[in-house]
Design a protein around this motif. Sequence first.
Motif, mmCIF file in Angstrom:
data_model
loop_
_atom_site.group_PDB
_atom_site.id
_atom_site.type_symbol
_atom_site.label_atom_id
_atom_site.label_comp_id
_atom_site.label_asym_id
_atom_site.label_seq_id
_atom_site.Cartn_x
_atom_site.Cartn_y
_atom_site.Cartn_z
ATOM 1 N N LEU A 80 51.940 87.266 10.084
ATOM 2 C CA LEU A 80 52.456 87.388 8.719
ATOM 3 C C LEU A 80 52.119 86.153 7.896
ATOM 4 C CD1 LEU A 80 54.103 89.067 6.725
ATOM 5 C CD2 LEU A 80 56.148 87.953 7.582
ATOM 6 N N GLU A 81 52.149 84.970 8.517
ATOM 7 C CA GLU A 81 51.867 83.733 7.792
ATOM 8 C C GLU A 81 50.460 83.732 7.183
ATOM 9 O OE1 GLU A 81 55.186 83.470 10.098
ATOM 10 O OE2 GLU A 81 53.224 83.553 11.021
ATOM 11 N N THR A 82 49.485 84.302 7.874
ATOM 12 C CA THR A 82 48.117 84.307 7.361
ATOM 13 C C THR A 82 47.935 85.347 6.264
ATOM 14 O OG1 THR A 82 47.381 85.819 9.087
ATOM 15 C CG2 THR A 82 47.141 83.454 9.517
ATOM 16 N N GLN A 83 48.860 86.262 6.124
ATOM 17 C CA GLN A 83 48.760 87.304 5.116
ATOM 18 C C GLN A 83 49.452 86.930 3.807
ATOM 19 O OE1 GLN A 83 50.184 91.009 6.682
ATOM 20 N NE2 GLN A 83 49.095 90.750 8.590
ATOM 21 N N LEU A 84 50.270 85.911 3.797
ATOM 22 C CA LEU A 84 51.025 85.554 2.606
ATOM 23 C C LEU A 84 50.095 85.032 1.513
ATOM 24 C CD1 LEU A 84 54.149 83.876 4.174
ATOM 25 C CD2 LEU A 84 53.857 86.232 3.418
ATOM 26 N N ARG A 85 50.282 85.593 0.320
ATOM 27 C CA ARG A 85 49.427 85.244 -0.807
ATOM 28 C C ARG A 85 50.298 84.753 -1.961
ATOM 29 N NH1 ARG A 85 47.143 91.185 -0.972
ATOM 30 N NH2 ARG A 85 49.193 91.287 -1.845
ATOM 31 N N HIS A 86 49.632 84.191 -2.955
ATOM 32 C CA HIS A 86 50.358 83.760 -4.159
ATOM 33 C C HIS A 86 51.169 84.915 -4.736
ATOM 34 C CE1 HIS A 86 48.821 79.735 -4.616
ATOM 35 N NE2 HIS A 86 47.575 80.156 -4.527
ATOM 36 N N SER A 87 50.611 86.107 -4.737
ATOM 37 C CA SER A 87 51.285 87.259 -5.339
ATOM 38 C C SER A 87 52.531 87.693 -4.570
ATOM 39 C CB SER A 87 50.317 88.434 -5.460
ATOM 40 O OG SER A 87 49.878 88.828 -4.176
ATOM 41 N N ASP A 88 52.755 87.146 -3.372
ATOM 42 C CA ASP A 88 53.951 87.454 -2.584
ATOM 43 C C ASP A 88 55.077 86.455 -2.860
ATOM 44 O OD1 ASP A 88 52.753 89.621 -1.257
ATOM 45 O OD2 ASP A 88 51.898 88.299 0.265
ATOM 46 N N CYS A 89 54.863 85.550 -3.795
ATOM 47 C CA CYS A 89 55.798 84.455 -4.054
ATOM 48 C C CYS A 89 56.586 84.667 -5.352
ATOM 49 C CB CYS A 89 55.003 83.145 -4.142
ATOM 50 S SG CYS A 89 56.029 81.689 -4.416
ATOM 51 N N ARG A 90 57.827 84.262 -5.347
ATOM 52 C CA ARG A 90 58.665 84.341 -6.553
ATOM 53 C C ARG A 90 58.144 83.442 -7.677
ATOM 54 N NH1 ARG A 90 63.798 86.515 -6.745
ATOM 55 N NH2 ARG A 90 64.579 87.338 -4.783
ATOM 56 N N ASN A 91 57.375 82.425 -7.329
ATOM 57 C CA ASN A 91 56.854 81.489 -8.333
ATOM 58 C C ASN A 91 55.609 82.002 -9.039
ATOM 59 O OD1 ASN A 91 58.807 79.449 -7.774
ATOM 60 N ND2 ASN A 91 57.674 78.944 -5.926
ATOM 61 N N TYR A 92 55.056 83.127 -8.593
ATOM 62 C CA TYR A 92 53.818 83.660 -9.157
ATOM 63 C C TYR A 92 54.119 84.524 -10.386
ATOM 64 C CZ TYR A 92 49.453 86.285 -9.501
ATOM 65 O OH TYR A 92 48.294 86.851 -9.941
ATOM 66 N N CYS A 93 53.384 84.274 -11.446
ATOM 67 C CA CYS A 93 53.502 85.058 -12.684
ATOM 68 C C CYS A 93 52.111 85.605 -13.005
ATOM 69 C CB CYS A 93 54.012 84.172 -13.811
ATOM 70 S SG CYS A 93 54.187 85.042 -15.368
ATOM 71 N N SER A 94 51.965 86.912 -12.936
ATOM 72 C CA SER A 94 50.667 87.554 -13.130
ATOM 73 C C SER A 94 50.167 87.403 -14.563
ATOM 74 C CB SER A 94 50.784 89.038 -12.787
ATOM 75 O OG SER A 94 49.553 89.669 -12.925
ATOM 76 N N VAL A 95 48.870 87.107 -14.699
ATOM 77 C CA VAL A 95 48.213 87.025 -16.000
ATOM 78 C C VAL A 95 47.312 88.247 -16.174
ATOM 79 C CG1 VAL A 95 46.552 85.728 -17.400
ATOM 80 C CG2 VAL A 95 48.301 84.515 -16.111
ATOM 81 N N ASP A 96 46.565 88.572 -15.130
ATOM 82 C CA ASP A 96 45.741 89.781 -15.105
ATOM 83 C C ASP A 96 45.603 90.220 -13.647
ATOM 84 O OD1 ASP A 96 43.653 88.255 -13.930
ATOM 85 O OD2 ASP A 96 42.695 87.904 -15.865
ATOM 86 N N VAL A 97 44.683 91.122 -13.361
ATOM 87 C CA VAL A 97 44.575 91.654 -12.002
ATOM 88 C C VAL A 97 44.034 90.648 -10.988
ATOM 89 C CG1 VAL A 97 44.358 94.030 -12.761
ATOM 90 C CG2 VAL A 97 42.301 92.675 -12.412
ATOM 91 N N ALA A 98 43.402 89.586 -11.418
ATOM 92 C CA ALA A 98 42.776 88.639 -10.503
ATOM 93 C C ALA A 98 43.470 87.283 -10.412
ATOM 94 C CB ALA A 98 41.315 88.412 -10.906
ATOM 95 N N LYS A 99 44.260 86.936 -11.404
ATOM 96 C CA LYS A 99 44.852 85.597 -11.397
ATOM 97 C C LYS A 99 46.229 85.588 -12.046
ATOM 98 C CE LYS A 99 42.265 84.309 -15.540
ATOM 99 N NZ LYS A 99 41.705 85.630 -15.760
ATOM 100 N N GLY A 100 46.894 84.458 -11.846
ATOM 101 C CA GLY A 100 48.209 84.273 -12.423
ATOM 102 C C GLY A 100 48.522 82.796 -12.504
ATOM 103 N N ILE A 101 49.760 82.501 -12.816
ATOM 104 C CA ILE A 101 50.215 81.122 -12.944
ATOM 105 C C ILE A 101 51.275 80.868 -11.886
ATOM 106 C CG2 ILE A 101 51.403 79.460 -14.429
ATOM 107 C CD1 ILE A 101 50.310 81.094 -16.816
ATOM 108 N N CYS A 102 51.107 79.773 -11.179
ATOM 109 C CA CYS A 102 52.150 79.322 -10.268
ATOM 110 C C CYS A 102 53.127 78.520 -11.120
ATOM 111 C CB CYS A 102 51.580 78.462 -9.145
ATOM 112 S SG CYS A 102 52.881 77.765 -8.092
#
Length: 88
Positions: A3-25
């Motif tokens: 599970l640790e290797t699968q965790l991505r920015h998009s799985d985090c409460r701190n991630y705010c999506s900007v578009d389909v490819a990126k966001g803001i931490c």
Amino acid sequence: MSLETQLRHSDCRNYCSVDVAKGICRRMNQMVQFDGPACEAYQQLPKCKFCANFVGSAEGVGACTAEKDEPWAYPEMIAVTCEWFKAA
């Protein structure tokens, strides 16, 4: 794969999506890739894939076993307001 290797920015409460490819931490205040590896400030966002009531399938669609009728559920579905969410 753990599970640790699968965790991505998009799985985090701190991630705010900007578009389909990126966001803001919001923690680091910088742009990050959607599927980039989670950082040390990671705080797990409740999603179906992290729930003990979620049963996945090879097709990418699973089911919620907390509900009597076991409706379809997607692993990436955000479960912040789900009354049945139980961390796995």
